[in-house]
Design a protein around this motif. Structure first.
Motif: not given
Length: 226
Positions: A22-25, A68-73, A81-83, A88-90
């Motif tokens: 759900x987070x990634x979506x 998760x492989x694309x959510x910080x790409x 950096x923000x992502x 990490x916090x999530x």
């Protein structure tokens, strides 16, 4: 050889995976570069196809990393950096073990094609599986569609025979504009021989052959030879 066994996860792990999905979506809801949720789900599915052939792999890490492989790409996210901090916090908020979080970040920060241009990164078995799954989705019929979709999104032209494929590519010039067809020569044609796992190597063959036939036909039509 496949173990022919279903992927075994705890109920808590299934719940975490669903929250991650759900987070990634939500994070990729506005992507129009071919790195959308449909791509993510295909990568997860391909990783699950490979997993039974790699029984030593941690399935929980593989599936989470695939999601998760694309959510910080940087191809998808403006502020990496923000992502990264947000992710990490999530993950921490889900009470995922710190060692597991470290494994996930080791994978998603080092598996991309760009990050491996100047030297192959050492990935865990889990990382190799996710990398294979991601690369499999870059080739074949869907890979062809995604290549043109991404090229259009970046305002790249389809083809110009006077612009030759680059022979030396690094992290910097990899991001520079180029033709869509050159991307086949500079990256996609190479992926078949870069697969890590035996299952992925087998899955890559027919997808690779389709790429080759497509580009051959495309260039023939471009030159009026068909």
């Amino acid at each position: 050889m496949s173990t022919d066994q279903p992927i075994e996860l705890t109920q808590e792990q299934y719940q975490i995976i669903e929250k991650i999905r759900i987070y990634v979506k939500q994070k990729l809801a506005n992507d129009f570069s071919g790195h959308d949720m449909a791509h993510i789900e295909r990568v997860v599915g391909l990783a699950k196809k490979i997993l039974p052939y790699e029984p030593k792999a941690n399935a929980f890490i593989v599936i989470l990393s695939a999601y998760l492989h694309d959510v910080i790409d940087e191809k998808v996210i403006n502020d990496v950096n923000q992502a990264t901090n947000e992710l990490y916090n999530y993950l921490n908020s889900l009470n995922i073990l710190s060692d597991d979080i470290k494994m996930i970040f080791d994978i998603i920060e080092n598996m991309s094609y760009r990050k491996n241009l100047t030297g192959k990164k050492t990935l865990s078995l889990e990382g190799q599986i996710v990398q294979d799954a991601d690369r499999l989705d870059a080739i074949g019929a869907i890979g062809i569609g995604r290549t043109f979709y991404y090229g259009g999104n970046k305002h790249n032209i389809m083809h110009d025979p006077t612009i030759l494929p680059r022979t030396v590519i690094n992290e910097e010039n990899y991001k520079l504009p180029n033709t869509v067809i050159n991307h086949f020569y500079e990256k996609l044609f190479l992926l078949k021989d870069m697969m890590n796992t035996e299952k992925a190597k087998k899955l890559a063959i027919s997808r690779h052959n389709l790429l080759v036939e497509f580009v051959k036909q495309f260039e023939n039509e471009w030159q009026g030879k068909d």
